[in-house]
Enzyme design. Structure first.
Site, PDB file in Angstrom:
ATOM      1  N   LEU A  99       0.824  -1.198   0.000  1.00 38.43           N
ATOM      2  CA  LEU A  99       0.000   0.000   0.000  1.00 38.43           C
ATOM      3  C   LEU A  99       0.867   1.261   0.000  1.00 38.43           C
ATOM      4  CD1 LEU A  99      -2.213  -1.424   2.814  1.00 38.43           C
ATOM      5  CD2 LEU A  99      -3.156  -0.846   0.569  1.00 38.43           C
ATOM      6  N   ASP A 100       0.601   2.145  -0.931  1.00 43.43           N
ATOM      7  CA  ASP A 100       1.210   3.469  -0.884  1.00 43.43           C
ATOM      8  C   ASP A 100       0.624   4.212   0.319  1.00 43.43           C
ATOM      9  OD1 ASP A 100       2.619   5.792  -1.832  1.00 43.43           O
ATOM     10  OD2 ASP A 100       0.710   6.516  -2.611  1.00 43.43           O
TER      11      ASP A 100
END
Length: 272
Positions: free
Chosen positions: A58-59
């Site tokens: 996940l960014d």
């Protein structure tokens, strides 16, 4: 539902042949289990999604949290104090997500000017600006569902790791990650002329989480083109999200396998 899947996937096999290093023909995918077949289109590498991802990278900025208010305020102060004209909000917003050094390199500043901006920016950010930030609506519900479904969750961000980990802890997002705050990966603090690609961050996150092992099926989730490029460099696909800071069409041009408009749509893509 407003999913925007790639339209260039082989309709019979579902696969996208990967480019050879010379740009011609194809070669075998890195992992058949992860369905990492790809081909070059419009200058980008598109990699198809696995049926059921086991690992999700996940960014942070623009994917989990809305960090633009704090980042833009810190940048305004930095430009003002260094005597450099402050870019308009549309320009400042483009700084959110990519490595700061890379964004500054594109502004035409001298090395000395850029270094001065970085110094003030970091002072402001560490002085509290990094917490002028909120978790996007629907994200905690998404993370809860994915964690409870047994998905391995890690954060892979272009934000320096010494800043990213306190932010994740501050918003209690570490409770959803495989190894808590130790599952937050980012680059080291860099000077103005330095901008290591996110590819190395993604590689570290995959290795530490087991997402690069046989039988694993990893995907990246992010809002900017550098997320897609970094994932493709490591042989994994990206699901693009539109609630972040990307320009219209940016994710599709970069080669995102699919683009979603809400955390609920993202959950459906990841879990079916």
């Amino acid at each position: 539902m407003t999913l925007r899947p790639r339209t260039d996937i082989d309709t019979e096999t579902g696969a996208i042949p990967a480019p050879r290093s010379d740009g011609s023909g194809t070669h075998a995918p890195k992992s058949a289990d992860a369905t990492t077949t790809a081909r070059r289109t419009l200058g980008a590498v598109t990699i198809s999604l696995p049926d059921r991802p086991t690992h999700v990278l996940l960014d942070l900025d623009g994917t989990l949290t809305d960090s633009a208010p704090g980042i833009m305020a810190c940048l305004r102060t930095a430009f003002t104090e260094t005597g450099i004209p402050v870019p308009d909000d549309a320009h400042l917003r483009r700084f959110v997500g990519p490595p700061l050094g890379l964004s500054l390199a594109r502004t035409g500043l001298t090395d000395a000017q850029a270094e001065a901006v970085v110094t003030v920016y970091r002072r402001e950010l560490e002085g509290g600006g990094m917490y002028d930030n909120t978790v996007f609506d629907g994200v905690t519900d998404l993370l809860t569902t994915l964690r409870d479904a047994g998905t391995t969750l890690v954060v892979a961000t272009a934000k320096p790791q010494p800043l990213a980990r306190p932010i994740v802890r501050h918003f209690a997002l570490d409770q959803y990650l495989a190894d808590g705050v130790d599952s937050v990966f980012g680059p080291a603090l860099e000077g103005a002329g330095q901008h290591a690609g996110k590819e190395k961050v993604v590689a570290r996150a995959l290795a530490a989480s087991g997402g690069d092992q046989a039988g694993a099926a990893a995907v990246m989730v992010g809002d900017r083109e550098h997320d897609v490029h970094a994932a493709a460099a490591n042989g994994i696909p990206t699901i693009g999200v539109t609630w972040g800071y990307g320009e219209p069409g940016e994710l599709e041009r970069a080669g995102a396998a699919v683009v979603v408009g809400s955390p609920a749509e993202l959950r459906e893509v990841l879990l079916g």
